[in-house]
Design a protein around this motif. Structure first.
Motif, PDB file in Angstrom:
ATOM      1  N   LEU A 190     114.924  32.166 -36.961  1.00  0.00           N
ATOM      2  CA  LEU A 190     115.475  31.361 -38.057  1.00  0.00           C
ATOM      3  C   LEU A 190     116.964  31.096 -37.838  1.00  0.00           C
ATOM      4  O   LEU A 190     117.444  29.983 -38.066  1.00  0.00           O
ATOM      5  CB  LEU A 190     115.249  32.044 -39.412  1.00  0.00           C
ATOM      6  N   LEU A 191     117.694  32.097 -37.387  1.00  0.00           N
ATOM      7  CA  LEU A 191     119.113  31.910 -37.115  1.00  0.00           C
ATOM      8  C   LEU A 191     119.324  30.871 -36.008  1.00  0.00           C
ATOM      9  O   LEU A 191     120.190  29.997 -36.131  1.00  0.00           O
ATOM     10  CB  LEU A 191     119.766  33.232 -36.724  1.00  0.00           C
ATOM     11  N   PRO A 223     113.580  31.917 -57.555  1.00  0.00           N
ATOM     12  CA  PRO A 223     113.376  33.221 -56.912  1.00  0.00           C
ATOM     13  C   PRO A 223     112.107  33.309 -56.060  1.00  0.00           C
ATOM     14  O   PRO A 223     111.959  34.235 -55.277  1.00  0.00           O
ATOM     15  CB  PRO A 223     113.293  34.186 -58.095  1.00  0.00           C
ATOM     16  N   GLU A 224     111.225  32.338 -56.194  1.00  0.00           N
ATOM     17  CA  GLU A 224     110.003  32.316 -55.384  1.00  0.00           C
ATOM     18  C   GLU A 224     110.291  31.939 -53.926  1.00  0.00           C
ATOM     19  O   GLU A 224     109.506  32.238 -53.039  1.00  0.00           O
ATOM     20  CB  GLU A 224     109.010  31.293 -55.961  1.00  0.00           C
ATOM     21  N   LEU A 225     111.418  31.263 -53.707  1.00  0.00           N
ATOM     22  CA  LEU A 225     111.767  30.827 -52.352  1.00  0.00           C
ATOM     23  C   LEU A 225     112.160  32.005 -51.474  1.00  0.00           C
ATOM     24  O   LEU A 225     112.643  33.023 -51.959  1.00  0.00           O
ATOM     25  CB  LEU A 225     112.938  29.844 -52.391  1.00  0.00           C
ATOM     26  N   THR A 226     111.985  31.821 -50.183  1.00  0.00           N
ATOM     27  CA  THR A 226     112.479  32.781 -49.200  1.00  0.00           C
ATOM     28  C   THR A 226     113.225  31.992 -48.126  1.00  0.00           C
ATOM     29  O   THR A 226     113.062  30.778 -48.003  1.00  0.00           O
ATOM     30  CB  THR A 226     111.325  33.553 -48.536  1.00  0.00           C
ATOM     31  N   MET A 227     114.033  32.687 -47.383  1.00  0.00           N
ATOM     32  CA  MET A 227     114.716  32.033 -46.272  1.00  0.00           C
ATOM     33  C   MET A 227     113.675  31.649 -45.243  1.00  0.00           C
ATOM     34  O   MET A 227     112.932  32.500 -44.749  1.00  0.00           O
ATOM     35  CB  MET A 227     115.758  32.974 -45.660  1.00  0.00           C
ATOM     36  N   GLU A 232     111.626  25.792 -43.629  1.00  0.00           N
ATOM     37  CA  GLU A 232     111.428  24.738 -44.629  1.00  0.00           C
ATOM     38  C   GLU A 232     112.651  24.642 -45.547  1.00  0.00           C
ATOM     39  O   GLU A 232     113.121  23.542 -45.859  1.00  0.00           O
ATOM     40  CB  GLU A 232     110.162  24.983 -45.451  1.00  0.00           C
ATOM     41  N   LEU A 233     113.145  25.791 -45.986  1.00  0.00           N
ATOM     42  CA  LEU A 233     114.326  25.792 -46.841  1.00  0.00           C
ATOM     43  C   LEU A 233     115.535  25.239 -46.076  1.00  0.00           C
ATOM     44  O   LEU A 233     116.300  24.428 -46.618  1.00  0.00           O
ATOM     45  CB  LEU A 233     114.631  27.202 -47.366  1.00  0.00           C
TER      46      LEU A 233
END
Length: 193
Positions: free
Chosen positions: A139-140, A170-174, A177-178
Motif C-alpha cells: 500500500l505504501l 469508521p467502516e473504511l480502512t486504509m 481503493e481509498l
C-alpha cells in the motif's frame, strides 16, 4: 520549537520594509500600533526578539523581494537576538540568495531536499502518522507511485484526506481503493489505477 516563540509571517512579492517590520510588530504582539519610524520600530522588535530564542521561517523564498531578505538579515545580525532564520523555497531559491551577498555570506548551511526513496518511505511514513501505522509495504509503494512521488508535502496531503475520510466513515480502512479516491479528489484530471 514551540508555538509561542515561532514567528510565522506571510508576505507577497512586493512587500516593503515598512510592511515587513509592521508584520513583525504584530506577530510579536508588541503593544500599541507599529511605529511609523522604522528605526524605532526595529529597535522595539530587536528588544522583543532578544527576550528569548525565536525561529523565523520564510517560505517561498523564490518569490520574495530583496526588502524582506534584507530585513531578515538585519534582525538576524543583532548579536543579542537569539534568532534563527530558515529560508525555504524551490526553483531558483539558491540563486536568489546567492545574488543577495549580505545574506548569502551569513548562510550557515544549505540543504537540498530530494524525494524520499521507497526504502525511506517504508521507514518514515508509518511512524509519521497513525493512519499509516499498519499499512503494508504494498500500500505504501502504491501510494507513493500513484500520488506522493516521494514528496513529503504530497504525503501530508494524502494523509490529511485519509484521516478525514476515516473519521467520517469508521467502516473504511486504509486500502488502494481509498487512496485512489483521495488521489481523484486531489487531481481530477488523472485516473489512478
Amino acid at each position: 520549537m514551540r508555538p509561542h516563540n515561532t514567528v510565522r509571517l506571510r508576505f507577497d512579492a512586493s512587500a516593503t520594509k515598512t510592511e515587513v517590520y509592521h508584520a513583525f510588530w504584530r506577530a510579536l504582539a508588541l503593544p500599541g500600533k507599529p511605529l511609523d519610524n522604522l528605526a524605532a520600530c526595529k529597535g522595539d522588535i530587536r528588544q522583543a526578539l532578544a527576550s528569548q530564542p525565536h525561529v523565523l521561517l520564510i517560505d517561498e523564498v523564490q518569490n520574495i523581494n530583496t526588502s524582506l531578505m534584507e530585513s531578515a538579515r538585519i534582525l538576524w545580525d543583532e548579536e543579542t537576538n537569539p534568532l534563527t532564520v530558515i529560508l525555504v523555497g524551490s526553483g531558483n531559491t539558491r540563486q536568489r540568495v546567492l545574488r543577495h551577498a549580505p545574506l548569502h555570506s551569513r548562510l550557515y548551511q544549505a540543504q537540498q531536499f530530494r524525494p524520499l526513496s521507497l526504502a525511506e518511505v517504508f521507514n518514515n511514513i508509518p511512524p509519521y502518522h497513525a493512519v499509516w501505522n499498519d499499512a503494508d509495504q504494498d500500500l505504501l509503494a502504491f501510494t507513493d507511485d500513484a500520488g506522493a512521488h516521494g514528496y513529503f508535502r504530497n504525503w501530508a496531503k494524502i494523509t490529511f484526506h485519509a484521516q478525514e475520510a476515516l473519521k467520517k466513515n469508521p467502516e473504511l480502512t486504509m486500502s488502494k481503493e481509498l487512496i485512489r479516491w483521495i488521489l481523484g479528489r486531489l487531481d481530477t484530471t488523472t485516473r489512478h489505477s
